[in-house]
Design a protein around this motif. Sequence first.
Motif, PDB file in Angstrom:
ATOM      1  N   LEU A   1      -4.998  -8.576  -7.650  1.00  0.00           N
ATOM      2  CA  LEU A   1      -5.369  -7.089  -6.957  1.00  0.00           C
ATOM      3  C   LEU A   1      -5.473  -6.593  -7.379  1.00  0.00           C
ATOM      4  O   LEU A   1      -4.149  -5.904  -6.707  1.00  0.00           O
ATOM      5  CB  LEU A   1      -6.521  -7.870  -6.246  1.00  0.00           C
ATOM      6  N   TYR A   2      -5.966  -5.309  -7.781  1.00  0.00           N
ATOM      7  CA  TYR A   2      -4.720  -3.596  -7.618  1.00  0.00           C
ATOM      8  C   TYR A   2      -6.257  -2.904  -7.309  1.00  0.00           C
ATOM      9  O   TYR A   2      -7.289  -2.994  -8.486  1.00  0.00           O
ATOM     10  CB  TYR A   2      -3.299  -3.918  -8.456  1.00  0.00           C
ATOM     11  N   THR A   3      -5.152  -1.567  -7.165  1.00  0.00           N
ATOM     12  CA  THR A   3      -6.250  -0.667  -7.549  1.00  0.00           C
ATOM     13  C   THR A   3      -5.558   0.666  -8.807  1.00  0.00           C
ATOM     14  O   THR A   3      -4.210   0.255  -9.204  1.00  0.00           O
ATOM     15  CB  THR A   3      -6.050   0.981  -6.741  1.00  0.00           C
ATOM     16  N   ASP A   4      -6.696   2.018  -9.333  1.00  0.00           N
ATOM     17  CA  ASP A   4      -5.905   2.303 -10.694  1.00  0.00           C
ATOM     18  C   ASP A   4      -4.523   2.758 -10.627  1.00  0.00           C
ATOM     19  O   ASP A   4      -4.460   3.834 -11.223  1.00  0.00           O
ATOM     20  CB  ASP A   4      -6.887   3.137 -11.135  1.00  0.00           C
ATOM     21  N   GLY A   5      -4.151   2.838  -9.635  1.00  0.00           N
ATOM     22  CA  GLY A   5      -2.587   4.173  -9.309  1.00  0.00           C
ATOM     23  C   GLY A   5      -2.062   3.105  -9.869  1.00  0.00           C
ATOM     24  O   GLY A   5      -0.971   3.463  -9.731  1.00  0.00           O
ATOM     25  N   LEU A   6      -2.442   2.243 -10.100  1.00  0.00           N
ATOM     26  CA  LEU A   6      -1.081   1.046 -11.182  1.00  0.00           C
ATOM     27  C   LEU A   6      -0.917   1.094 -12.101  1.00  0.00           C
ATOM     28  O   LEU A   6       0.199   1.059 -12.407  1.00  0.00           O
ATOM     29  CB  LEU A   6      -1.343  -0.479 -10.606  1.00  0.00           C
TER      30      LEU A   6
ATOM     31  N   ALA B   1       1.550  13.195   2.809  1.00  0.00           N
ATOM     32  CA  ALA B   1      -0.463  13.850   2.817  1.00  0.00           C
ATOM     33  C   ALA B   1      -0.908  12.911   3.641  1.00  0.00           C
ATOM     34  O   ALA B   1      -0.337  11.342   4.109  1.00  0.00           O
ATOM     35  CB  ALA B   1      -0.932  14.253   1.286  1.00  0.00           C
ATOM     36  N   LEU B   2      -1.871  13.033   4.200  1.00  0.00           N
ATOM     37  CA  LEU B   2      -2.923  12.295   4.612  1.00  0.00           C
ATOM     38  C   LEU B   2      -3.481  10.958   3.367  1.00  0.00           C
ATOM     39  O   LEU B   2      -3.550  11.108   2.783  1.00  0.00           O
ATOM     40  CB  LEU B   2      -3.709  12.831   5.032  1.00  0.00           C
ATOM     41  N   LEU B   3      -3.693   9.604   4.111  1.00  0.00           N
ATOM     42  CA  LEU B   3      -3.249   8.752   3.240  1.00  0.00           C
ATOM     43  C   LEU B   3      -4.890   8.852   2.566  1.00  0.00           C
ATOM     44  O   LEU B   3      -5.351   9.377   2.551  1.00  0.00           O
ATOM     45  CB  LEU B   3      -3.046   7.253   3.581  1.00  0.00           C
ATOM     46  N   GLY B   4      -5.065   7.697   1.074  1.00  0.00           N
ATOM     47  CA  GLY B   4      -6.492   8.118   0.018  1.00  0.00           C
ATOM     48  C   GLY B   4      -6.871   6.611   0.538  1.00  0.00           C
ATOM     49  O   GLY B   4      -6.516   5.530   2.138  1.00  0.00           O
ATOM     50  N   GLY B   5      -8.430   6.956  -0.164  1.00  0.00           N
ATOM     51  CA  GLY B   5      -9.214   5.701   0.126  1.00  0.00           C
ATOM     52  C   GLY B   5      -8.821   4.540  -0.033  1.00  0.00           C
ATOM     53  O   GLY B   5      -9.584   3.571   0.213  1.00  0.00           O
ATOM     54  N   ASP B   6      -7.276   3.763  -0.522  1.00  0.00           N
ATOM     55  CA  ASP B   6      -7.595   2.600  -0.993  1.00  0.00           C
ATOM     56  C   ASP B   6      -7.513   1.159   0.033  1.00  0.00           C
ATOM     57  O   ASP B   6      -6.783   2.003   1.276  1.00  0.00           O
ATOM     58  CB  ASP B   6      -6.014   2.593  -2.151  1.00  0.00           C
TER      59      ASP B   6
ATOM     60  N   TYR C   1       0.757  -1.263   0.058  1.00  0.00           N
ATOM     61  CA  TYR C   1       0.268   0.018   0.168  1.00  0.00           C
ATOM     62  C   TYR C   1       0.936   0.936   0.559  1.00  0.00           C
ATOM     63  O   TYR C   1       1.825   1.179   0.591  1.00  0.00           O
ATOM     64  CB  TYR C   1      -0.893  -0.102   1.060  1.00  0.00           C
ATOM     65  N   LEU C   2       0.255   1.912  -1.747  1.00  0.00           N
ATOM     66  CA  LEU C   2       1.764   3.352  -1.211  1.00  0.00           C
ATOM     67  C   LEU C   2       0.273   4.329  -0.373  1.00  0.00           C
ATOM     68  O   LEU C   2      -0.239   5.000  -2.140  1.00  0.00           O
ATOM     69  CB  LEU C   2       2.894   3.410  -2.594  1.00  0.00           C
TER      70      LEU C   2
ATOM     71  N   SER D   1      -0.186  11.188  -9.666  1.00  0.00           N
ATOM     72  CA  SER D   1       0.208  10.825  -8.387  1.00  0.00           C
ATOM     73  C   SER D   1      -0.942  10.374  -8.469  1.00  0.00           C
ATOM     74  O   SER D   1      -2.295  10.922  -7.575  1.00  0.00           O
ATOM     75  CB  SER D   1       0.562  11.568  -7.481  1.00  0.00           C
ATOM     76  N   ASP D   2      -1.374   9.203  -7.565  1.00  0.00           N
ATOM     77  CA  ASP D   2      -2.292   8.746  -6.992  1.00  0.00           C
ATOM     78  C   ASP D   2      -2.093   7.437  -5.609  1.00  0.00           C
ATOM     79  O   ASP D   2      -1.461   7.074  -5.611  1.00  0.00           O
ATOM     80  CB  ASP D   2      -3.203   7.553  -7.661  1.00  0.00           C
ATOM     81  N   ASP D   3      -2.874   7.020  -4.966  1.00  0.00           N
ATOM     82  CA  ASP D   3      -3.240   5.778  -4.129  1.00  0.00           C
ATOM     83  C   ASP D   3      -2.971   4.830  -4.514  1.00  0.00           C
ATOM     84  O   ASP D   3      -3.676   4.598  -5.914  1.00  0.00           O
ATOM     85  CB  ASP D   3      -3.690   5.635  -2.898  1.00  0.00           C
ATOM     86  N   LEU D   4      -2.497   4.057  -4.260  1.00  0.00           N
ATOM     87  CA  LEU D   4      -1.753   2.263  -4.622  1.00  0.00           C
ATOM     88  C   LEU D   4      -1.757   0.779  -3.789  1.00  0.00           C
ATOM     89  O   LEU D   4      -1.383   0.894  -2.950  1.00  0.00           O
ATOM     90  CB  LEU D   4       0.023   2.460  -5.376  1.00  0.00           C
ATOM     91  N   ALA D   5      -2.916   0.401  -4.626  1.00  0.00           N
ATOM     92  CA  ALA D   5      -2.740  -0.936  -2.897  1.00  0.00           C
ATOM     93  C   ALA D   5      -2.794  -2.121  -4.377  1.00  0.00           C
ATOM     94  O   ALA D   5      -4.136  -2.287  -5.475  1.00  0.00           O
ATOM     95  CB  ALA D   5      -4.527  -0.755  -2.547  1.00  0.00           C
TER      96      ALA D   5
END
Length: 401
Positions: free
Chosen positions: A330-335, A189-194, A182-183, A384-388
Amino acid sequence: MTTAGDDLPDVPSGSPHYRILLIEDDLGDALLVEELLHDTGLPFELTTRATLAQARTELATSQADCILLDLHLPDVSGIDALTAVRALAPNTAVIVMTGLSEAQAGTEAMAAGAQDYLVKGKVEADLLHRTVRYAVHRSQTERANSQAQAARQRAEENARLERGLLPQPILDTSTVRVTSRYLPGAALALLGGDFLDVVEGDDGLLHAVVGDVSGHGPDAAALGVFLRIAWRSLVLGGHQGEDLLHLMERILIAERGSHSLFATCTLLKLDQRAGTVTLHLAGHHEPLLTTVDGTHEVTAAHGIALGIVPGLRSWPSTTVALPAAGALTLYTDGLTEGHSGADNDRLGVEGLLTLIESLPPADPAVHVDRLIQETHRLNAGRHSDDLAVLRLDWGDTHFRA
């Protein structure tokens, strides 16, 4: 009269000017202070104001390193004067000036937040020199310590939040190897919602989720933690599939309040004995399946994101046969939403698959780290986007791709 700061060294040549604000309504006393400052040898810039109101206007547009404050002004006096000035300039050293008959005023002022005090009529140049330097040094040290403490508190809060977003898998008998990363998207910054999670249910099946709350910042991060904890609790309570997503949507709606947030997620149920995986896509993209033959997207039916149309409950399931050995990612769109290189094209799923095929065989954790590093390198900081990322390996995955 205080003598604090006697051990401070002489001012080195080239030192920055001390920006001093003198708040004094007596013209004679103000001129005496200015003469004494010249005799100190300190490099300084002096601004004089006669009332608190004038000082308020001055501090609204400029900063001071030190404030010399007469406790008896036309519009305020005593500790009230100090309290008002401290409120106007909380990070500035304040030295109060008292009269000969005010024996307790100086110590009371220091107890109320002044850095030091001077008694009018007993101030000489060397004492003023030491007092100003010590007060400014002490104020800067206190401010630095306060900022460091605030930074530590933010780091601790972020660490707690990260633990909420990236929990330890609950695995009992499962032999599946879990790799998760998780990045946050923005530095400091405060962490995102991933969010992501993996648990083995009482049914012996492996359940996993990866999701993404819309937006960034504390509201999205808090909602991501709520959904992750809710998912784990509901799965361990026996809820699955459409029923599970319906309950998660209810929690999202209750917790998002007036914010128009929604969430996408992929639910996965892995049955090793049967060699199958069941997927529910709630506005999220398909996972990737890696075998000895390479990596490709798993074809699965799509459903609606949580919170878009509450109550619609459109989350069809897809069951896919699995090979004896393989990996699901499985991944979020930050990738995938970063750029693919020098041009402005997004990496996308196709670019991600090409990138995966170009990486050398490696241990799953090393492979995931290299994949993330390569996407960041190609992106070159332009997006820059959160990434899981969550990768599940089973069987003898000697290919490690």
